[in-house]
Scaffold this motif. Structure first.
Motif, mmCIF file in Angstrom:
data_model
loop_
_atom_site.group_PDB
_atom_site.id
_atom_site.type_symbol
_atom_site.label_atom_id
_atom_site.label_comp_id
_atom_site.label_asym_id
_atom_site.label_seq_id
_atom_site.Cartn_x
_atom_site.Cartn_y
_atom_site.Cartn_z
ATOM 1 N N SER A 304 0.915 -1.133 -0.070
ATOM 2 C CA SER A 304 -0.004 0.187 -0.159
ATOM 3 C C SER A 304 0.785 1.317 -0.015
ATOM 4 C CB SER A 304 -0.947 0.038 1.177
ATOM 5 O OG SER A 304 -1.939 0.919 1.108
ATOM 6 N N LEU A 305 0.298 2.416 -0.229
ATOM 7 C CA LEU A 305 0.972 3.723 -0.441
ATOM 8 C C LEU A 305 0.115 4.942 -0.037
ATOM 9 C CD1 LEU A 305 1.909 4.047 -4.308
ATOM 10 C CD2 LEU A 305 -0.221 3.143 -3.286
ATOM 11 N N GLY A 306 0.781 5.971 -0.238
ATOM 12 C CA GLY A 306 0.073 7.279 -0.191
ATOM 13 C C GLY A 306 0.210 8.112 1.115
ATOM 14 N N SER A 307 0.871 9.179 0.795
ATOM 15 C CA SER A 307 1.216 9.965 2.102
ATOM 16 C C SER A 307 1.716 9.623 3.169
ATOM 17 C CB SER A 307 -0.401 10.606 2.421
ATOM 18 O OG SER A 307 -1.063 11.302 1.534
ATOM 19 N N ILE A 308 2.814 8.669 2.595
ATOM 20 C CA ILE A 308 3.836 8.208 3.730
ATOM 21 C C ILE A 308 4.938 8.916 3.410
ATOM 22 C CG2 ILE A 308 5.036 5.944 4.235
ATOM 23 C CD1 ILE A 308 2.811 4.457 2.887
ATOM 24 N N HIS A 309 5.430 9.898 4.242
ATOM 25 C CA HIS A 309 6.426 10.767 4.155
ATOM 26 C C HIS A 309 7.774 10.486 4.947
ATOM 27 C CE1 HIS A 309 3.436 13.050 2.063
ATOM 28 N NE2 HIS A 309 2.561 13.513 3.134
ATOM 29 N N THR A 310 7.579 10.267 6.189
ATOM 30 C CA THR A 310 8.773 9.944 6.820
ATOM 31 C C THR A 310 8.815 8.680 7.413
ATOM 32 O OG1 THR A 310 7.327 10.098 8.853
ATOM 33 C CG2 THR A 310 8.127 12.078 8.005
ATOM 34 N N LEU A 315 6.550 3.065 9.501
ATOM 35 C CA LEU A 315 6.608 2.232 10.503
ATOM 36 C C LEU A 315 5.133 2.037 10.968
ATOM 37 C CD1 LEU A 315 9.004 0.643 12.262
ATOM 38 C CD2 LEU A 315 8.657 2.499 13.932
ATOM 39 N N ASP A 316 4.497 3.208 11.006
ATOM 40 C CA ASP A 316 2.905 3.029 11.439
ATOM 41 C C ASP A 316 2.481 1.832 10.389
ATOM 42 O OD1 ASP A 316 3.055 4.904 13.225
ATOM 43 O OD2 ASP A 316 2.381 6.490 12.094
ATOM 44 N N VAL A 317 2.616 2.106 9.127
ATOM 45 C CA VAL A 317 2.197 1.092 8.075
ATOM 46 C C VAL A 317 2.398 -0.416 8.369
ATOM 47 C CG1 VAL A 317 2.106 0.318 5.810
ATOM 48 C CG2 VAL A 317 2.091 2.789 6.270
ATOM 49 N N LEU A 318 3.732 -0.726 8.486
ATOM 50 C CA LEU A 318 4.176 -2.020 8.908
ATOM 51 C C LEU A 318 3.622 -2.575 10.183
ATOM 52 C CD1 LEU A 318 7.973 -1.574 7.880
ATOM 53 C CD2 LEU A 318 6.175 -2.323 6.442
ATOM 54 N N GLU A 319 3.611 -1.556 11.099
ATOM 55 C CA GLU A 319 2.951 -2.224 12.491
ATOM 56 C C GLU A 319 1.607 -2.394 12.401
ATOM 57 O OE1 GLU A 319 4.195 0.962 14.995
ATOM 58 O OE2 GLU A 319 6.204 0.015 15.399
ATOM 59 N N GLN A 320 0.816 -2.110 11.215
ATOM 60 C CA GLN A 320 -0.557 -2.520 10.856
ATOM 61 C C GLN A 320 -0.737 -3.646 10.128
ATOM 62 O OE1 GLN A 320 -3.353 -1.260 12.211
ATOM 63 N NE2 GLN A 320 -2.157 0.155 13.699
ATOM 64 N N GLY A 321 0.445 -4.414 10.050
ATOM 65 C CA GLY A 321 0.557 -5.573 9.231
ATOM 66 C C GLY A 321 0.245 -5.579 7.997
ATOM 67 N N ILE A 322 0.859 -4.434 7.265
ATOM 68 C CA ILE A 322 0.875 -4.142 5.989
ATOM 69 C C ILE A 322 2.528 -4.362 5.489
ATOM 70 C CG2 ILE A 322 0.815 -2.664 3.918
ATOM 71 C CD1 ILE A 322 -1.883 -1.417 5.673
ATOM 72 N N PRO A 323 3.059 -5.210 4.935
ATOM 73 C CA PRO A 323 4.277 -5.721 4.982
ATOM 74 C C PRO A 323 5.206 -4.874 3.928
ATOM 75 C CG PRO A 323 3.038 -7.434 3.588
ATOM 76 C CD PRO A 323 1.995 -6.437 4.129
ATOM 77 N N LEU A 324 4.522 -3.952 2.816
ATOM 78 C CA LEU A 324 5.313 -3.432 1.906
ATOM 79 C C LEU A 324 4.618 -2.004 1.842
ATOM 80 C CD1 LEU A 324 5.920 -6.059 -0.800
ATOM 81 C CD2 LEU A 324 7.526 -5.375 0.978
ATOM 82 N N PHE A 325 5.424 -1.056 1.679
ATOM 83 C CA PHE A 325 4.784 0.420 1.447
ATOM 84 C C PHE A 325 5.804 0.907 0.281
ATOM 85 C CE2 PHE A 325 8.331 0.897 4.344
ATOM 86 C CZ PHE A 325 9.101 2.037 4.102
ATOM 87 N N GLY A 326 5.038 1.968 -0.395
ATOM 88 C CA GLY A 326 5.469 2.492 -1.605
ATOM 89 C C GLY A 326 5.824 4.000 -1.311
ATOM 90 N N LEU A 327 6.856 4.567 -1.954
ATOM 91 C CA LEU A 327 7.238 5.713 -1.885
ATOM 92 C C LEU A 327 7.209 6.531 -3.161
ATOM 93 C CD1 LEU A 327 10.209 6.000 0.987
ATOM 94 C CD2 LEU A 327 7.377 6.226 1.277
ATOM 95 N N GLY A 328 6.470 7.688 -3.527
ATOM 96 C CA GLY A 328 6.615 8.302 -4.820
ATOM 97 C C GLY A 328 7.174 9.479 -4.931
ATOM 98 N N ARG A 329 6.134 10.577 -4.668
ATOM 99 C CA ARG A 329 6.985 11.831 -4.506
ATOM 100 C C ARG A 329 8.160 12.123 -3.250
ATOM 101 N NH1 ARG A 329 1.899 16.143 -4.787
ATOM 102 N NH2 ARG A 329 1.153 15.410 -6.788
#
Length: 381
Positions: A304-310, A315-329
């Motif tokens: 998942s992704l979107g407005s993950i800046h820092t 870390l918040d994403v991973l701690e919610q059981g989502i194993p991968l995050f995308g960074l764009g901008r």
């Protein structure tokens, strides 16, 4: 792990094994971003190679900008093409540029359908499931009314996705991502708004799934013929559409349930904010990311992704059981996001752009123009 790294962020840099058995170095994925900067003939440009190379050191996986699989599918000026023998050398250079920096190279396969760009496609009219004008063009002239694809053309388009997959394999990519999101052709077939067909390709929810599932089967068939199960196959999907008879959460939940059983390497949720709430559906207490995390239930990997800046956001994403995050901008502004995190320099991660940054950040000219005039980042300059 770098001894200087803040141990708080250890999970971000921990390895992760995709559902096809391929292990990624960490949890960071470069999200696909349109560059508008290929060569005029659709081949990969030197500007693009510099842009990709600048961002490939650190993240575990790099999903390219959308590459069109057909002469009828172009949606952006100077869009990269994943068809035609003459485009293989440039795609090979691109795959090598990404891989030599350590990231897995994923070619995103795309067909614009009714959101294709007149003047950049091989016919005067765009194609679509049912001849419904795309919301992008709803206030435009009759020139933007697409024609409906015939049955044989649908089969041919499915084969086009397979041919593009073969090209990706020959070019040395580690995998492909099927672009089934953001209102393009594959989503048009799944949407009740844009698909009004009554044949095997539409008419019921299950039949509207037929085209995307057939594309997946064709891509897997080609993978099995020319590569092996280490070749990554991802699928990007959108959760909802604004139209009253467009996609809603209940339909997409049913579809993602099916997708989770297709032997894909990962599913990629396309949203602007990772914690956005659903507009529709019976579950209004969880975010879209949490809902689809629960639907997938570890049957395949989830991005998942979107407005993950820092790093704290990540870390918040991973701690919610989502194993991968995308960074764009974020990687547009800070190509060294991962390297600074590893070195314990997370406080130095840039979150703004200045007008003088283009050359330092290896951003192509046309992409830079779009950033300044359309993408809203001008507010941060």
């Amino acid at each position: 792990m770098d001894v200087l790294m803040n141990q708080k962020y250890e999970k971000i840099l921990s390895p992760y094994t995709l559902s096809n058995g391929v292990t990624l170095a960490n949890r960071v994925v470069v999200a696909p971003m349109t560059t508008y900067s290929g060569n005029i003939d659709g081949s990969v440009s030197s500007e693009e190679l510099d842009y990709y190379s600048r961002r490939a050191q650190g993240p575990a996986m790099f999903i390219t900008a959308a590459a069109t699989i057909s002469s009828l599918g172009t949606s952006f000026p100077r869009q990269m093409k994943a068809y035609g023998e003459h485009n293989v050398p440039g795609l090979t250079q691109l795959a090598n540029k990404i891989k030599e920096k350590g990231a897995k190279a994923i070619l995103q396969l795309h067909h614009g359908g009714s959101e294709s760009l007149i003047g950049y496609i091989s016919e005067r009219r765009m194609v679509s499931p049912s001849g419904i004008v795309a919301r992008l063009y709803k206030d435009s002239t009759d020139d933007y009314v697409p024609r409906a694809l015939e049955h044989e053309e649908i089969l041919s388009t499915i084969r086009d996705f397979g041919r593009a997959t073969e090209i990706a394999i020959r070019a040395g990519f580690d995998g492909v991502e099927i672009h089934g999101a953001n209102g393009y052709l594959i989503q048009q077939f799944f949407s009740g708004y844009s698909n009004r067909r009554t044949d095997m390709w539409g008419g019921t929810l299950e039949k509207r799934m037929s085209f995307p599932l057939a594309v997946i089967e064709e891509v897997k068939r080609v993978r099995n013929q020319y590569a092996n199960h280490n070749f990554i196959i991802g699928y990007r999907f959108s959760p909802e559409e604004p139209e009253e008879d467009g996609l809603n959460m209940e339909e997409t939940i049913a579809f993602v349930d099916q997708l989770s059983n297709q032997g894909l390497s990962y599913l990629h949720l396309s949203v602007k904010n990772v914690w956005s709430m659903p507009r529709s559906g019976s579950n209004q207490t969880k975010t879209r990311s949490e809902i689809f995390r629960d639907v997938i239930a570890d049957r395949t990997s989830f991005l998942s992704l979107g407005s993950i800046h820092t790093p704290d956001d990540a870390l918040d994403v991973l701690e919610q059981g989502i194993p991968l995050f995308g960074l764009g901008r974020e990687l547009l502004m800070e190509p060294d996001w991962v390297r600074k995190l590893k070195a314990g320099r997370e406080e130095e991660i840039r979150t703004t752009l200045s007008r003088d940054d283009q050359q330092m950040l290896s951003i192509p000219d046309e992409m830079w123009k779009n950033i300044l005039t359309r993408d809203g980042l001008l507010k941060k300059l």
